[in-house]
Scaffold this motif. Structure first.
Motif: not given
Length: 435
Positions: A355-358, A401-403
């Motif tokens: 679930n982690l966005r890089r 995790d940038l919006p």
């Protein structure tokens, strides 16, 4: 001690009269010194020591062993020994050839060039010659120059130098001549320019049947047939079949508003402000203020002058506007520092791990020196950066995790080179994260 009788024009300029128009045989004048005899003068200075008899008859000297100190002797030039004045190659660039007696002589720095040599420069080539008295000759690209008479009269010390522009251009910086009979003359098929100490340029356009003279400093006498004109500093003249047209005002020096800015981008370029009539420029780039080691010698048009990539260092730029008639204006010289220091931002790369966005931000830097980096990421509509990370040693940074939203990011490099720090920000780049 040699003596010389005063003759000719004043110390500002000297116009030579062609030998064919003189009624009498050319002669040199010599002031007799205490202890001189015709026998001794003949032995030291005449082509043949027996020529003293001709000089005695010409001057009414009854006893060759007795000459009155202070008396003036006239000596036919043909009887006197002449010493060749050689030009030394101070520096050159590109395709430059010297032809002497039909034989091409290879050029090296410090080589001596004698009278009769024909020097030709190719595209973007340049040659600087130094004369023994400190005068300097610059031969730009696409030119052909002949060194005509280059002689010193041993008895009087009179120096006569005559050069011919067969194609292209010759620039001369002539030190003040020592006496009234010295001469420095530049000829083209359309004009004769003669001076006694000045900085000037002479060009010849064979296709147009026209020659041009531009005076940077001093005074030059320009002649075409029986017509002549005195051309002062910041003025020029055009010579053709109709005669001499001048003085004509030369274009003022072009301006380079950001000349003092360190040239740190991939290519070196300058914005130039010329006169309203200037559509092109004479451009010269060198590593020394005397423009001996010339790297570029060319012309450029438009509002920008560029040189591509250059190694780090200090350079000197000389620019002059070219008016519609082809006259080259007053020059401007600028010194600038070249220190490559580039920042190129790459496209951010997105990846997911569970679930982690890089988001990996990468950049490239160019130039010498030790660097650290600072990355800032700002979301549209906000003043405070979402990310403001300094002290980075790698050329990348991963943010997680940038919006969703629109961002702008930039990088600053802090480079230590040559004993000091230089900071430089890249231009901001847009980055968008969808929902």
């Amino acid at each position: 001690m040699r003596g010389l009788a005063a003759a000719g024009l004043g110390a500002t300029l000297c116009l030579l009269t062609p030998l064919a128009s003189r009624a009498a045989e050319p002669t040199e004048t010599y002031v007799v010194q205490k202890g001189d005899t015709l026998y001794e003068l003949g032995r030291r200075y005449f082509v043949s020591d027996r020529d003293y008899r001709i000089v005695a008859r010409l001057n009414g000297v009854r006893d060759p062993r007795r000459l009155q100190a202070g008396a003036v002797l006239k000596v036919p030039t043909r009887l006197l020994r002449l010493r060749q004045v050689e030009a030394r190659v101070a520096g050159f660039k590109g395709q430059v050839t010297a032809t002497v007696g039909g034989r091409t002589v290879p050029l090296t720095r410090g080589a001596m060039i004698t009278e009769g040599a024909v020097i030709a420069t190719g595209a973007n080539a340049f040659l600087r010659l130094d004369l023994p008295d400190g005068s300097q000759l610059s031969i730009p690209s696409q030119s052909r120059i002949r060194l005509g008479r280059m002689q010193e009269v041993e008895m009087t010390g009179v120096v006569r130098r005559e050069l011919e522009v067969q194609r292209g251009r010759l620039e001369s910086e002539v030190v003040p001549l020592r006496n009234q009979e010295d001469s420095y003359t530049v000829r083209t098929p359309m004009s004769v320019s003669a001076v006694r100490g000045t900085e000037f340029g002479v060009s010849y356009d064979e296709a147009a049947g026209r020659s041009g003279t531009e005076v940077i400093e001093g005074l030059v006498m320009v002649s075409q047939g029986a017509q002549s004109a005195s051309i002062p500093a910041a003025q020029g003249a055009l010579s053709g079949a109709a005669g001499v047209n001048g003085p004509l005002p030369l274009p003022p020096p072009p301006k380079v508003p950001a000349a003092g800015k360190v040239q740190d981008e991939t290519t070196v370029a300058f914005a130039v402000e010329g006169s309203e009539t200037s559509g092109s420029y004479q451009v010269r780039l060198a590593t020394d203020a005397g423009f001996v080691d010339v790297l570029e010698d060319t012309t450029a048009s438009g509002p920008e002058v560029g040189f591509g990539a250059l190694p780090d260092g200090v350079y000197f730029l000389r620019l002059a506007s070219i008016d519609p008639s082809g006259l080259i204006g007053m020059p401007a010289t600028y010194a600038f520092e070249r220190r490559l220091n580039t920042l190129e931002l790459g496209q951010p790369a997105a990846s997911r791990e569970g679930n982690l966005r890089r988001y990996k931000f990468r950049w490239k830097a160019g130039g010498d020196g030790q660097r650290t980096y600072r990355l800032q990421l700002v979301r549209n509509g906000e003043e405070t950066p979402v990310v403001d990370e300094g002290g980075l040693t790698m050329q990348e940074l991963t943010v997680t995790d940038l919006p969703a939203g629109v961002y702008h990011w930039r990088v600053m490099s802090r480079t230590y080179a040559r004993g000091s720090y230089v900071e430089k920000w890249s231009s901001p780049e847009r980055f968008e994260i969808g929902h």
